[in-house]
Design an enzyme around this catalytic site. Structure first.
Site, PDB file in Angstrom:
ATOM      1  CD  GLU A 203      -1.641   2.320   1.735  1.00 17.57           C
ATOM      2  OE1 GLU A 203      -1.067   3.148   0.971  1.00 17.57           O
ATOM      3  OE2 GLU A 203      -1.883   2.536   2.915  1.00 17.57           O
ATOM      4  CD  GLU A 212       2.744   7.277  -0.240  1.00 23.92           C
ATOM      5  OE1 GLU A 212       2.970   6.050  -0.074  1.00 23.92           O
ATOM      6  OE2 GLU A 212       2.101   7.961   0.570  1.00 23.92           O
TER       7      GLU A 212
END
Length: 767
Positions: A203, A212
Site C-alpha cells: 500500500e 509515492e
C-alpha cells in the site's frame, strides 16, 4: 511531511495541562542511507534533513540502526513520526478491513509474500496469519525457506523499521517476518532473499495514487522480485474524474483575473505576463465534500486510467476522453479519485470518491480520513465554458509519479507556462489570498496610513511579500524599499524587475539584498535608519505549517533592531494568539490511540505516532496544522478568545496571558483550534485573521486525550456550566546576545506554555 510542534498533555478529572513548545522540527525530511562496516557486521545509518521553519536553516541528523529500538519514543524521534499520516492511516477501519479480507482470500497456503512499504508491518502480519490459517501443519511457523512459507517486509524509513519490529514482537510475529531496512529496488534475489516472491502485498498510494512511487516500485518488483504471473493485493486501481464548476476552486489558481476586481492599482500579474505568478501544474489533494455546496457538477463521473498491480505497468500513457456535459456552466476544475479492487474476483473495494458519488464500490462513503483525499486539477484561467450535451475532449497523461489533464477546445490556448519570463510558483492558498479583494484593501489601507507624512522613508519588507513591496513602491514614489525575500531570493528580484513598468515604479527605488544575512548593518541600509518595517507575514515554502511559526517576523524585527529608527513603525504592530473550543469528532477519531487493528495489537505505536488518548504520563499528542473547514464534522463550542498578545513594536520579550472561557454551545469538545490574528495598525482597526472562517490558512489543533461533554444540556434537570481558564506564557529563553551586540537565536526559538484549567460546575463527570 508537515512540520508540527511537540506538546505534552496530562489529563486529570478537573485539571488539564497543555504545553506547547515552538521548536526546530522537520517540515521536509530528505533521506538517504549509507552502509558502514563495523567489525564483522554491517549497520544502516539514515541521514535526514531537518528544516527549522523559524530561521530557514537546515541540518542533517543521523539515525543509527544500532541504537536501541526503545529510543524510538525519545523526544528527538517523536516529531519525525508524529508528523506523518501513519496514525490516520492505521485508524482507517474500512482500509484495514478491506486489506485483511483480500489477504485472507489470497494467501491460503505457505508461499513467499513480499510487503513493499511495510510501515508498522500490518499487512505482513495479516499475511503471516493467513498463511498459518490456510495450512494446518506447523511448518508455517518457520521462515527458513520459501517452501515452508516466508514473509519479506521492506521498509526504507529507519524509524518506522524500529517501530515495526516492536509491533511484531508484541504480536509474536517477529520470527515469521524478515524485515529489511531497504527500498525494494535495493533487494536482491540470492543475496537478501532466497527466491522470487509469489504474492505482493503493498500500500504505497497517495491521494493522486502515483505520488509515492507506485509505478517504479511495481516495475522493479515484476522485473526482479516477483514470479511470473504473481498474485497481488491490491489487484487493480482505477482513477475516475468529474468536471466541475466552482468559484472557490477558480480563486485558488487564477490570480490574473481575480485581482482585476480589487481596484487597488497593483498588478501582481500584469497583462501579457499571465503566467508570471501561478500554481504548479499538478493535482492538489483536498476534501471536496467540504465544498460540495459550492460545486456545480458538469458531467457524470468518467473512468480515466486502470493500473493492474499483477502485471508490469507502463511508465507513460496518454488517453483522450470524450465527455458529455450534463449542465451549462464553466469548467474550473477536474475532481478526481480512485477505487481499489483488492481481490481478483472483484468483490472487495476501497474508494476515495467524494460523498456525492453513489456506487456499490464506494464502500468508504461517509468515512472521513485525512491520509487520502480527492484531488483537484485546475483548468487554466477562467475555465472553459460548456453547454449541456456538448462534448468535451479531455487529454489525460500519466507519468511515473503523476497524472495531468488538458481540456481541448477549438479556441487556441497559450502553451502552458513555458515562457522566458521569470516565474513565481505559489501555493493555491497564497494565490487566493493575493487575489482576495478584502485582504488587499486591508493591506492597502494599513500601509497608506503608515506612509502618511513620511517623505523619503526607508522601508524594509522583512518577509517574502512581493505584494507589500509593490504596494510601497506604488503608494510612495519617494520611498526606498529593501526587500529581504529570505525564501524567494533571486526569484523575487527577477519578478520585481519584470513587473516594475506595469506597476509604475523604478527599480532604482527598490532593491533585494543579494545575500542572505543574519542581520543588517548601516552599510546595508546606505547609512540610513529604517522608518518602516513591514511583513504580511509570509515566508515562502513555509505554507501549511502551524500558524505561530510566522512569529519568525518578531525574530526578524529583533535582529534588525540596530538599524531601526526610534520612531520606526512596525506593521503588523502585534499578533494575537486566538483560540476556540471545537467539536471535531472526525479528526479526533483519525488521531485516537490505536489498540487492536484487525486482530493485531498496535498500542506500542501510540506515543511515537502522536496519538490522543490515555497515553503514559507525561506523554501526549502533538499540536497539528489543519484546515479546520476540511476536517469533516465541525462545530464551535465557545466564542473566540484571545490568550496572549505579542507586541512587535518592541524587541522580543517574555509575555503572559490569561483568559476565562465559557462554552456557549452544548456538545462534545474534542480540542481547541489556535491561530494568530495580525493587528496591522496601532488603532487596532485593521486586523487580518487566520482563524477557522478564513479558508486559506491552516490553524493549529490541540486534541484532548478524551472528549468532554460541555455547555448547557437541556436534557438535564439542572443545567450544567463548564468554563475554562487558560493561562499562557511566552518565554524567549533561547535568545542570546552575541559579542557584536546583535541578536542571535538558537535553534529552539521560543516556548509557549499554556495552562488549561477546566472547572466544572454541577457535574460529576470525569475526563
Amino acid at each position: 511531511m508537515a512540520s508540527l510542534i511537540p506538546t505534552t498533555l496530562s489529563l486529570h478529572s478537573r485539571l488539564t495541562r497543555l504545553t506547547l513548545t515552538l521548536t526546530q522540527t522537520p517540515q521536509r525530511l530528505l533521506r538517504f542511507k549509507a552502509t558502514r562496516a563495523m567489525s564483522s557486521e554491517s549497520t544502516q545509518r539514515a541521514f535526514q534533513l531537518r528544516l527549522d521553519p523559524l530561521t530557514g536553516n537546515s541540518e542533517w541528523i543521523v539515525i543509527e540502526e544500532q541504537e536501541q529500538e526503545e529510543q524510538i519514543s525519545d523526544n528527538s524521534q517523536k516529531p519525525l513520526l508524529a508528523t506523518t499520516s501513519y496514525l490516520d492511516m492505521l485508524n482507517d477501519s474500512p482500509r484495514n478491513k478491506a486489506f485483511r479480507q483480500a489477504i485472507d482470500k489470497t494467501v491460503t497456503q505457505p508461499c513467499h509474500v513480499i510487503d513493499i512499504g511495510a510501515g508498522t508491518g500490518l499487512l505482513s502480519m495479516m499475511a503471516a496469519r493467513a498463511m498459518c490459517s490456510g495450512d494446518s501443519s506447523t511448518t508455517c511457523r518457520s521462515s527458513s525457506s520459501s517452501s515452508e512459507g516466508m514473509i519479506t517486509a521492506c521498509e526504507s524509513y529507519l524509524p518506522m523499521v524500529k517501530l515495526m519490529r516492536r509491533v511484531a514482537r508484541l504480536n509474536g510475529t517477529e520470527r515469521k517476518i524478515k524485515v529489511f531496512n531497504k527500498r525494494s529496488d535495493e533487494l536482491q534475489v540470492g543475496v537478501d532473499i532466497p527466491s522470487r516472491a509469489d504474492i505482493l502485498v503493498s500500500e504505497i498510494l497517495d491521494s493522486e495514487l502515483l505520488g509515492e512511487g507506485l509505478i517504479p516500485s511495481l516495475q522493479h518488483a515484476h522485473d526482479m522480485l516477483l514470479v511470473e504471473n504473481p498474485q497481488t493485493v491490491p489487484y487493480r486501481a482505477t482513477t475516475y474524474g468529474q468536471l466541475v464548476e466552482s468559484k472557490f476552486l477558480w480563486k485558488l489558481h487564477d490570480l490574473h483575473n481575480n485581482e482585476a476586481d480589487t481596484g487597488d492599482g497593483i498588478h501582481l500579474v500584469p497583462s501579457g505576463l499571465d503566467s508570471i505568478i501561478h500554481v504548479k501544474s499538478q493535482q492538489y489533494a483536498m476534501h471536496c465534500d467540504a465544498i460540495k455546496e459550492e460545486i456545480k457538477l458538469l458531467s457524470e463521473p468518467f473512468k480515466i486510467f486502470e493500473f493492474d498491480f499483477w502485471k508490469r505497468p507502463d511508465s507513460h500513457r496518454e488517453i483522450e476522453l470524450h465527455i458529455k456535459a450534463t449542465n451549462d456552466g464553466r469548467v474550473n476544475a477536474v475532481v478526481s479519485w480512485w477505487i481499489l479492487q483488492l481481490d481478483c474476483e472483484g468483490t472487495i473495494f476501497y474508494s476515495t470518491a467524494p460523498g456525492w458519488i453513489s456506487s456499490a464500490m464506494n464502500t468508504s462513503a461517509g468515512h472521513w480520513c485525512d491520509h487520502w483525499k480527492q484531488c483537484v486539477w485546475f483548468v487554466p484561467g477562467k475555465g472553459m465554458s460548456v453547454s449541456k450535451d456538448e462534448e468535451v475532449y479531455l487529454h489525460a497523461v500519466h507519468t511515473e509519479t503523476s497524472i495531468l489533464y488538458n481540456l481541448k477546445t477549438d479556441v487556441p490556448r497559450k502553451s502552458g507556462f513555458d515562457t522566458g519570463d521569470p516565474q513565481l510558483i505559489l501555493s493555491p492558498e497564497r494565490i487566493a489570498i493575493y487575489g482576495d479583494r478584502e485582504w488587499r484593501q486591508s493591506m492597502f489601507q494599513a500601509l497608506r496610513n503608515a506612509l502618511q507624512e513620511r517623505v523619503n522613508s526607508l522601508c524594509i519588507v522583512a518577509d517574502d511579500s512581493v505584494f507589500l513591496t509593490l504596494l510601497v513602491a506604488h503608494l510612495s514614489k519617494t520611498s526606498h524599499v529593501i526587500s529581504l525575500f529570505p525564501g524567494l531570493r533571486d526569484k523575487g528580484a527577477q519578478y520585481l524587475q519584470a513587473v516594475a513598468d506595469a506597476n509604475g515604479f523604478s527599480m532604482d527605488h527598490v532593491e533585494v539584498l543579494e545575500k542572505r544575512k543574519t542581520c543588517l548593518t548601516m552599510h546595508d541600509t546606505h547609512q540610513k535608519k529604517v522608518d518602516l518595517l513591514i511583513g504580511e507575514p509570509f515566508y515562502y515554502g513555509n505554507e501549511g505549517m502551524l500558524p505561530w511559526q510566522n512569529l519568525r517576523f518578531w525574530k526578524e524585527r529583533t535582529l534588525l533592531d540596530s538599524v531601526l529608527s526610534k520612531d520606526v513603525l512596525v506593521m503588523p504592530c502585534k499578533g494575537l494568539l486566538q483560540a476556540c473550543a471545537m467539536s471535531l469528532p472526525d479528526l479526533w477519531k483519525s488521531r485516537r490511540c490505536l489498540s487492536n487493528i484487525e486482530g493485531f495489537d498496535h498500542s506500542v505505536v501510540n506515543t511515537t505516532l502522536g496519538a490522543c488518548g490515555e497515553l503514559p504520563a507525561p506523554e501526549e499528542g502533538p499540536c497539528l496544522p489543519f484546515y479546520i473547514w476540511q476536517c469533516g464534522e465541525i462545530k464551535e463550542l465557545s466564542e473566540i478568545f484571545t490568550i496572549m498578545e505579542f507586541d512587535f513594536s518592541k524587541p522580543i520579550k517574555p509575555c503572559y496571558g490569561k483568559a476565562q472561557v465559557e462554552f456557549t454551545e452544548p456538545g462534545i469538545c474534542h480540542g481547541f483550534a489556535l491561530w494568530i490574528d495580525w493587528v496591522m495598525d496601532s488603532d487596532n482597526s485593521i486586523v487580518l485573521s487566520t482563524g477557522p472562517d478564513e479558508r486559506y490558512w491552516k490553524q493549529g489543533v490541540k486534541l484532548l486525550a478524551n472528549p468532554v461533554a460541555v455547555g448547557i444540556h437541556e436534557s438535564r434537570k439542572k443545567a450544567e456550566h463548564i468554563s475554562t481558564v487558560i493561562e499562557a506564557s511566552f518565554d524567549p529563553s533561547n535568545v542570546v546576545c552575541q559579542r557584536s551586540q546583535r541578536w542571535g537565536f538558537q535553534s529552539n526559538f521560543v516556548s509557549l506554555l499554556f495552562l488549561l484549567l477546566y472547572t466544572i460546575y454541577g457535574c460529576n463527570e470525569k475526563f
